[in-house]
Design an enzyme around this catalytic site. Structure first.
Site, mmCIF file in Angstrom:
data_model
loop_
_atom_site.group_PDB
_atom_site.id
_atom_site.type_symbol
_atom_site.label_atom_id
_atom_site.label_comp_id
_atom_site.label_asym_id
_atom_site.label_seq_id
_atom_site.Cartn_x
_atom_site.Cartn_y
_atom_site.Cartn_z
ATOM 1 N N ASP A 1 0.833 -1.208 0.000
ATOM 2 C CA ASP A 1 0.000 0.000 0.000
ATOM 3 C C ASP A 1 0.870 1.262 0.000
ATOM 4 O OD1 ASP A 1 -2.279 1.794 0.591
ATOM 5 O OD2 ASP A 1 -3.323 -0.052 1.069
ATOM 6 N N SER B 1 -10.987 -0.642 -1.946
ATOM 7 C CA SER B 1 -9.771 -0.577 -1.120
ATOM 8 C C SER B 1 -10.065 -0.862 0.346
ATOM 9 C CB SER B 1 -9.175 0.827 -1.174
ATOM 10 O OG SER B 1 -8.377 0.994 -2.296
ATOM 11 N N HIS C 1 -4.013 6.174 3.035
ATOM 12 C CA HIS C 1 -4.663 4.962 2.511
ATOM 13 C C HIS C 1 -4.112 3.689 3.158
ATOM 14 C CE1 HIS C 1 -5.547 1.873 -0.596
ATOM 15 N NE2 HIS C 1 -6.560 2.649 -0.944
#
Ligand SMILES: *[C@@H]1O[C@H](CO)[C@@H](O)[C@H](O)[C@H]1NC(C)=O
Ligand SMILES: *[C@@H]1O[C@H](CO)[C@@H](O)[C@H](O)[C@H]1NC(C)=O
Ligand SMILES: *[C@@H]1O[C@H](CO)[C@@H](O)[C@H](O)[C@H]1NC(C)=O
Ligand SMILES: *[C@@H]1O[C@H](CO)[C@@H](O)[C@H](O)[C@H]1NC(C)=O
Ligand SMILES: *[C@@H]1O[C@H](CO)[C@@H](O)[C@H](O)[C@H]1NC(C)=O
Ligand SMILES: *[C@@H]1O[C@H](CO)[C@@H](O)[C@H](O)[C@H]1NC(C)=O
Ligand SMILES: *[C@@H]1O[C@H](CO)[C@@H](O)[C@H](O)[C@H]1NC(C)=O
Length: 749
Positions: free
Chosen positions: A145, A536, A210
């Site tokens: 990620d 996600s 994220h």
């Protein structure tokens, strides 16, 4: 018109900023000698260390490149798990490489994108759920990620002992990175192209948020009183709070995620000894052998590691699902039973409810309400002013007012704030099922409500409105997110994808303080936790469930864990999800039942090769996956049944809409429930379809016993584009093992 940077696709624009990144594009096409990065696959498995690296450099220098230059041009030498390297080449050099005997495949490096508590209670994994704590502490989830926030409360290690003995990973030290602990046991970064974006260090630190969000969703520890400015408040936690996390940073601000870095991330994760890989990244749809996520996850599955990946955010378009390999658990995004709404009170006494998160309490009782069109600088600007694009608005006509704008692109609230506006009502018909966070008082409404508001603006002499602070609202669930990518699987007509749905709408999880909540200019909102939406966010939910299952059954294969998750899923209603299984696969994840599925559809790795042979792959195209040109698809024992796979779902795609089609699927289940069990088949066939199962009853006398059966599906002609849902359930006194049987007629004949 030329406002090409303003997409008419609101979520797309949102995620360009929040969850997705676009590739920067490389050297200009005008330069004929421009070099790009390529990944070159070689045979014979991993070489050993320095020797393999030397072989790679020598091979490269055989292109009439000096040894020094070859060393300079080579950015990766993959030697731990597979034998490959990445280097900067001209197209001509790449072609020459491809012709070399020892080279199995040459692929141009491309850039991929990210697919961007409460949710655990909703799917039935409450804090009080049975846990296998000792085993859970030995489970390591590797996350590929944007990096991680090591000082986040979600990654503190209270009460956790040292890393499991099998762990071979490491963690810096890196500049500006406070380091790992017994929770976050490893962190690495991969960045070969050298263009370090502004604000990024060469470290696994997350400056986007994220990676911190996905990691804490999968395995964050309990954090009491987490919320986003009081919204969604509760205890934040991952599925397996005692499991360990290892971060492999392969995505970088603005640049995206390079294939060659992703491949390096997979190699490191496999070598370090992770148990589950979670990857919320996807890209252009590619075939099974040239896609870095496909190749990386194939090597992972051969080492007993399951890869869980996001299905993509390109829904509801048909055939948009990515990461659709049979060895990956492909995750769609579903909604939980809460959303975030703001009330709009108009001066005429009418009220509406808009979507989105606006943390601002209005200072006045109401504000003048002005439409974008009426705030245009000139008459010529009216068309684009309706979208409230900054260049077309007259600042004076915005100041102090609530604006009504058609949703045309991201950043509108940034303009409104900059021009001194009091808020924005954004009219859009897309993606109203997830709550966007706004940096100024704002909310989204659909076009029918928008029309009412526009009519009021047009008909009233002094229209006014106020947008109230957002509140949490209960809604019926689960349902599949409109943005979640849909089947049919573009990689194979015989394999149902996505596999499963997991919460991916309005998910609260840990974030970074290095970035404002919206990432927009002028946003002053920062929070240690935030709400994000995307497949996600669904992916780490399913990865967490896989880790939960693994903690009960440490010796299960990736295929068995996948099967347990898919066959135990909670059905989602077809009525509110017209794409049916193409939207949700087996249904909503059901963690506790997944830990005790009764039967599993297990698989040997050779099945995947048999499947690919059946899909038309041959020795050459399979080589990058298997590491040699030795596969002979004609001599390999043909796989069993229509799809060669022992997959827990069944898909029959009609060859032509006009004739009837028949296929035989062969399956084998392994008893993982009580030793002595009898399972009876219950079949539900949609109209026009005949489904027979033989035998209809399976009896087991011991654990791990296997039983085979066949499923014959006969379908009459049907309307092109139609999806019919059938079902096979194996039922014992204690278990129900559910397999969707999907019959599909392709749209174009
Ligand atoms: C890293 O630390 C230096 C010095 O403290 C600081 O100037 C820089 O902004 C930091 N970088 C990030 C990404 O935090
Ligand atoms: C949670 O936060 C609220 C307000 O911020 C505070 O009053 C309360 O004591 C906190 N609860 C816990 C368990 O920390
Ligand atoms: C717009 O939203 C309202 C209220 O939620 C709903 O009743 C109406 O059906 C929606 N209209 C459209 C076109 O979706
Ligand atoms: C409101 O007025 C504008 C022109 O000022 C017109 O373009 C628009 O269609 C009107 N909208 C409604 C809903 O009446
Ligand atoms: C293998 O498949 C590729 C792509 O379909 C094709 O171009 C190639 O000719 C095939 N090779 C052999 C040996 O059949
Ligand atoms: C592949 O297997 C078939 C059947 O066994 C055989 O006839 C053929 O010669 C083999 N091809 C290669 C390239 O070894
Ligand atoms: C399975 O079917 C047999 C024969 O019809 C029946 O006797 C048995 O009770 C069934 N078992 C279950 C678990 O439904």
């Amino acid at each position: 018109m030329g406002r090409s940077n303003h997409s008419s696709h609101p979520l797309l624009v949102v995620i360009l900023l929040h969850v997705l990144w676009i590739s920067p594009g490389y050297a200009s096409a005008a330069d004929k000698h421009a070099k790009d990065f390529y990944i070159i696959y070689l045979g014979d498995g991993p070489g050993n260390g320095d020797e393999a690296i030397n072989t790679h450099v020598n091979l490269l220098s055989s292109l009439d490149i000096s040894l020094e230059e070859a060393q300079e041009r080579m950015v990766y030498s993959y030697t731990k798990v597979f034998n490959a390297f990445a280097a900067k080449l001209s197209p001509h050099e790449a072609k020459k490489m491809m012709e070399m005997e020892e080279v199995l495949g040459v692929f141009k490096n491309r850039y991929r994108q990210l697919h961007t508590t409460k949710s655990w209670d909703f799917v039935g994994l409450p804090l009080t759920a049975k846990r296998h704590l000792k085993a859970e502490r030995d489970v390591i989830i590797g996350v590929l990620d944007t990096g991680i926030t090591p000082d986040s409360e979600s990654f503190q290690d209270h009460g956790l002992g040292p890393s499991p003995a099998k762990w071979k990973g490491s963690c810096g030290p890196y500049k500006n990175f406070t380091g790992c602990n017994n929770k976050l046991i490893g962190a690495k970064f991969f960045k070969a192209d050298g263009n370090l974006p502004n604000g990024e260090d060469r470290s696994p630190l997350d400056i986007d948020g994220h990676g911190t969000h996905t990691s804490s969703t999968a395995a964050g520890v309990l954090v009491a009183n987490a919320s986003l400015y009081g919204l969604a408040s509760g205890t934040a936690r991952g599925a397996v709070p005692s499991a360990r996390v290892a971060m492999y940073k392969v995505c970088w601000a603005k640049a995206g995620c390079a294939d060659m870095d992703i491949l390096a991330g997979f190699e490191a994760a496999i070598h370090d000894g992770v148990d589950i890989i979670s990857i919320s990244i996807g890209g252009p749809i590619a075939d099974y052998s040239s896609d870095s996520i496909s190749v990386g996850s194939f090597h992972a599955v051969r080492k007993g590691i399951l890869t869980v990946a996001s299905a993509g955010n390109d829904g509801p378009s048909s055939g948009s699902v990515t990461n659709h390999e049979p060895w990956i658990l492909t995750v769609a995004a579903s909604g939980i039973d809460r959303t975030f709404k703001s009330q709009i009170d108009l001066g005429n006494g009418k009220s509406f409810s808009g979507m989105g998160i606006s943390m601002f309490k209005p200072k006045a009782k109401s504000y003048p309400l002005v439409s974008g069109v009426d705030a245009a600088k000139t008459k010529d600007d009216q068309y684009l002013a309706r979208y409230c694009f900054s260049d077309y608005l007259d600042r004076k006509k915005v100041k102090g007012n609530v604006m009504v704008c058609k949703m045309g692109g991201a950043g509108v609230e940034s303009t409104i704030k900059r021009y001194g506006g009091a808020g924005a009502i954004l009219v859009s018909d897309q993606y109203l099922d997830n709550a966007q966070i706004f940096m100024t008082p704002a909310t989204s409404v659909n076009s029918s409500i928008g029309d009412v508001i526009y009519r009021y603006v047009n008909s009233s002499r002094s229209p006014s409105a106020v947008i109230q602070k957002t509140r949490e609202v209960r809604i019926p669930a689960p349902f599949v997110a409109s943005f979640s990518s849909r089947g049919p699987n573009p990689g194979s007509i015989r394999l149902l994808k996505p596999d499963i749905a997991a919460p991916g709408i309005d998910i609260l999880a840990a974030f970074t303080l290095k970035r404002s909540l919206t990432g927009l200019d002028g946003d002053t909102q920062f929070s240690k936790f935030t709400i994000l939406s995307g497949t996600s966010m669904a992916c780490p939910h399913a990865a967490g469930v896989a880790a939960y299952v693994k903690s009960f059954h440490p010796d299960w294969s990736p295929a068995a864990i996948k099967s347990a998750i898919i066959t135990s899923a909670k059905p989602i209603s077809r009525r509110v999800n017209k794409d049916a299984e193409f939207a949700y696969g087996g249904g909503q994840v059901n963690p506790r039942r997944a830990a005790s599925p009764g039967l599993v559809y297990d698989m040997e790795d050779i099945s995947y090769v048999q499947f690919l042979c059946g899909e038309g792959y041959n020795a050459t195209t399979l080589a990058p996956l298997v590491g040699s040109r030795s596969i002979n698809c004609s001599s390999i024992v043909p796989g069993i049944g229509h799809d060669s796979l022992n997959y827990p779902t069944i898909q029959l795609t009609l060859r032509t809409a006009k004739a009837s089609t028949m296929a035989v699927f062969r399956r084998r289940v392994t008893n993982v429930g009580p030793p002595a069990s009898v399972y009876n088949a219950t079949v539900t066939a949609p109209k026009g379809v005949e489904i027979t199962v033989e035998p209809m009853s399976l009896s087991f006398t011991k654990a791990s016993q296997k039983r085979s059966f066949k499923v014959v599906v006969k379908a009459k002609q049907m309307t092109p584009g139609k999806i019919l849902s059938g079902l096979l359930v194996w039922k014992s006194q204690r278990h129900s093992v559910r397999s969707p049987v999907v019959i599909y007629s392709p749209s174009s004949d």
